[in-house]
Design a protein around this motif. Structure first.
Motif, short mmCIF file in Angstrom:
data_model
loop_
_atom_site.label_atom_id
_atom_site.label_comp_id
_atom_site.label_asym_id
_atom_site.label_seq_id
_atom_site.Cartn_x
_atom_site.Cartn_y
_atom_site.Cartn_z
N SER A 9 0.84 -1.19 0.00
CA SER A 9 0.00 0.00 0.00
C SER A 9 0.88 1.24 0.00
N ILE A 10 0.26 2.36 -0.37
CA ILE A 10 0.93 3.67 -0.34
C ILE A 10 0.01 4.62 0.42
N ASP A 11 0.57 5.28 1.42
CA ASP A 11 -0.15 6.31 2.16
C ASP A 11 0.31 7.69 1.71
N PHE A 12 -0.65 8.60 1.61
CA PHE A 12 -0.37 9.97 1.18
C PHE A 12 -0.68 10.92 2.31
N ILE A 13 0.34 11.56 2.84
CA ILE A 13 0.17 12.51 3.93
C ILE A 13 0.14 13.90 3.32
N ALA A 14 -1.06 14.48 3.28
CA ALA A 14 -1.28 15.76 2.63
C ALA A 14 -2.42 16.49 3.33
N ASP A 15 -2.60 17.76 2.99
CA ASP A 15 -3.73 18.51 3.54
C ASP A 15 -5.04 17.87 3.09
N GLN A 16 -5.95 17.73 4.03
CA GLN A 16 -7.26 17.13 3.73
C GLN A 16 -8.18 18.22 3.19
N THR A 17 -8.43 18.16 1.88
CA THR A 17 -9.22 19.19 1.21
C THR A 17 -10.29 18.52 0.36
N ALA A 18 -11.53 18.90 0.57
CA ALA A 18 -12.62 18.33 -0.22
C ALA A 18 -12.43 18.66 -1.69
N GLY A 19 -12.60 17.67 -2.55
CA GLY A 19 -12.48 17.85 -3.99
C GLY A 19 -11.06 17.74 -4.51
N SER A 20 -10.08 17.55 -3.62
CA SER A 20 -8.68 17.46 -4.04
C SER A 20 -8.35 16.02 -4.39
N LYS A 21 -7.92 15.79 -5.61
CA LYS A 21 -7.60 14.44 -6.08
C LYS A 21 -6.14 14.38 -6.52
N LEU A 22 -5.50 13.27 -6.24
CA LEU A 22 -4.13 13.03 -6.69
C LEU A 22 -4.13 11.83 -7.61
N GLY B 219 -9.32 14.25 0.05
CA GLY B 219 -10.32 14.73 1.00
C GLY B 219 -10.60 13.72 2.10
N GLN B 220 -10.12 12.48 1.95
CA GLN B 220 -10.32 11.45 2.96
C GLN B 220 -9.36 11.63 4.13
N LYS B 221 -9.71 11.02 5.26
CA LYS B 221 -8.84 11.12 6.43
C LYS B 221 -7.52 10.38 6.22
N ARG B 222 -7.56 9.25 5.52
CA ARG B 222 -6.33 8.51 5.24
C ARG B 222 -6.30 8.12 3.77
N PRO B 223 -5.83 9.00 2.91
CA PRO B 223 -5.73 8.68 1.49
C PRO B 223 -4.69 7.59 1.26
N THR C 290 -8.11 23.26 -6.41
CA THR C 290 -7.97 23.29 -4.95
C THR C 290 -6.51 23.53 -4.61
N PRO C 291 -6.24 23.97 -3.39
CA PRO C 291 -4.84 24.06 -2.96
C PRO C 291 -4.24 22.66 -2.81
N LEU C 292 -2.91 22.62 -2.71
CA LEU C 292 -2.23 21.35 -2.48
C LEU C 292 -1.00 21.59 -1.61
N ARG C 293 -0.91 20.83 -0.54
CA ARG C 293 0.33 20.71 0.23
C ARG C 293 0.48 19.25 0.58
N ILE C 294 1.56 18.64 0.12
CA ILE C 294 1.81 17.23 0.39
C ILE C 294 3.14 17.10 1.13
N GLN C 295 3.07 16.40 2.27
CA GLN C 295 4.25 16.27 3.11
C GLN C 295 5.04 15.00 2.84
#
Length: 457
Positions: free
Chosen positions: A382-395, A416-420, A441-446
């Motif tokens: 699996s791959i987890d994505f740690i990023a800002d949770q924003t409705a409508g934001s897709k990666l 937009g999910q809690k754990r993408p 939408t904005p994007l910040r991915i850590q």
């Protein structure tokens, strides 16, 4: 359970040749350094229309006394209202200003020069000495005098606070090296002559006759300027695309008269092979970052240097082509404005805009080839994505297992999910990922974390 592996996201350009179609890079993004171990990737600021006049070539923009002056085609505009027509429209202008009883705005484009006092009409400089000069780009005001330079590296100086009068004897030659002049600039209390493969520095010597300038001994720089339109000044720091007499093209800055190369080997490969027929450049201070932006039009490439992170990025328009902005300035409340190359519009750029005037900004993060330190086969559970949770934001996520030659189809992750996360992501020995964000939408991915099981050799 094995500790997850984090992919490097804050990548520097690592192109192996003069193209940008392979290897790691950031497109329409910038990096913020949080700590020595933590870097966040942000979507670049968007743009919105600020003002509009008749569509024409953008030839310069400048904030003078709180008013926005722009040149589109051969027309000078003050806050979007025409205050002068009939200007030469073949090249872009540089601006400076004079003091004196009546303050004057001076502008020249290496073909003609003009003066405007803020209320009266636009006046062309018709002094016979000035008209005969074969000028390079740039003008520098120092201690009451306006200075310009010719292609023969002769610096001419105006009368005190009067750039309409240019005495015949007020000149000197930048002649430590025999190379031609390219551009003129100012730093601190010095006038800088940028030449083909050197930079010479002059100070106000207070001479009673002839040029008021004198050479600053020991201040010569052994790289020159590849193209005058690449030279920019931001808060007293100069940026330019440089070249040396013994070959090679790089990017340099000069601060406090001290030059330093800022381009990496990968960026140098892009700069060396680029087409310099048409060059745009501008600077901007946004979101705590200072950006130097240079566009090589015929190479369809916009490169961005970030002083805060000392990183390079590639920025594009909505169609993946170069950013079509030719100049920058600021409003009275310090909002960044950009001048479009052709459509007669000024745009405000800020983090609050998540599109380019309604067009989606596509962010692409291309990682280096990753093998987790071993070449055995690996299975990505699996791959987890740690990023800002924003409705409508897709990666969108895809990968390449053959050194960027081919890519899988995209899979979509909802930020937009809690754990993408994505599951069952296949096996590989060495893999590069492309993470794409194309949403309003904005994007910040850590971080991007890989949960890996090691397989066979």
């Amino acid at each position: 359970m094995a500790e997850p592996k984090r992919l490097p996201l804050a990548v520097r350009p690592s192109n192996r040749d003069e193209t940008t179609t392979r290897d790691a890079r950031l497109v329409n993004a910038f990096v913020e350094v949080v700590s020595e171990q933590e870097f966040h990737v942000f979507k670049r600021p968007g743009t919105g229309v600020y003002s509009s006049v008749t569509a024409a070539a953008g030839n310069g923009a400048y904030n003078w006394n709180g008013d926005i002056y722009t040149i589109f085609g051969g027309t000078l505009y003050k806050n979007g209202v025409s205050v002068g027509t009939g200007m030469d429209s073949t090249k872009s202008y540089t601006f400076s200003s004079c003091l004196g009883a009546t303050h004057k705005l001076f502008m020249q484009n290496s073909v003609k020069g003009y003066v405007y006092d803020g209320t009266g009409g636009l006046v062309q400089v018709t002094d016979a000495v000035f008209v005969a000069l074969v000028l390079v780009k740039g003008c520098a005001y120092l201690d009451g005098y306006m200075n310009v330079m010719t292609t023969a590296a002769v610096i001419n100086t105006s009368n005190a606070n009067d750039p309409t009068v240019w005495p015949a004897l007020n000149n000197l030659v930048a002649q430590i090296e025999p190379d031609p002049g390219v551009a003129l600039a100012k730093q601190l209390v010095y006038v800088l002559a940028f030449k083909q493969w050197s930079v010479e520095v002059f100070y106000d010597a207070g001479n009673a006759t002839g040029s008021p300038l004198g050479p600053t001994q020991g201040a010569k720089v052994n790289v020159g300027c590849r193209h005058a339109d690449s030279l920019q000044d931001m808060e007293g720091t100069l940026f330019w695309i440089s070249q040396a007499r013994d070959g090679g093209t790089s990017a340099h800055i000069m601060d406090q008269l001290k030059p330093a190369q800022i381009s990496t080997a990968s960026v140098d490969r892009l700069l060396q092979e680029a087409d310099y027929t048409t060059v745009y450049s501008w600077t901007g201070k946004l979101a705590g970052h200072k950006f130097y932006v240079v566009t090589l039009v015929n190479s369809n490439l916009t490169l961005v240097y970030d002083m805060a992170s000392q990183q390079w990025y590639q920025w594009t328009d909505a169609n993946g082509n170069y950013l079509p902005f030719v100049a920058s300035t600021y409003t009275s409340d310090q909002q960044l404005l950009l001048q479009h190359a052709t459509n007669g519009k000024m745009y405000k750029m800020e983090m609050g805009y998540t599109t380019d005037a309604g067009s989606v900004i596509t962010v692409d993060i291309y990682t280096p080839n990753f093998d987790a330190g071993v070449r055995m086969r690996k299975y990505v559970k699996s791959i987890d994505f740690i990023a800002d949770q924003t409705a409508g934001s897709k990666l969108q996520v895809r990968h390449s297992d053959d050194d960027y030659q081919s890519w899988t189809n995209f899979r979509t992750v909802d930020l937009g999910q809690k754990r993408p996360r994505l599951t069952d992501c296949g096996t590989f020995r060495r893999r590069a990922w492309n993470f794409r964000h194309a949403c309003e939408t904005p994007l910040r991915i850590q971080f991007v974390e890989l949960h890996i099981d090691m397989g066979t050799l």
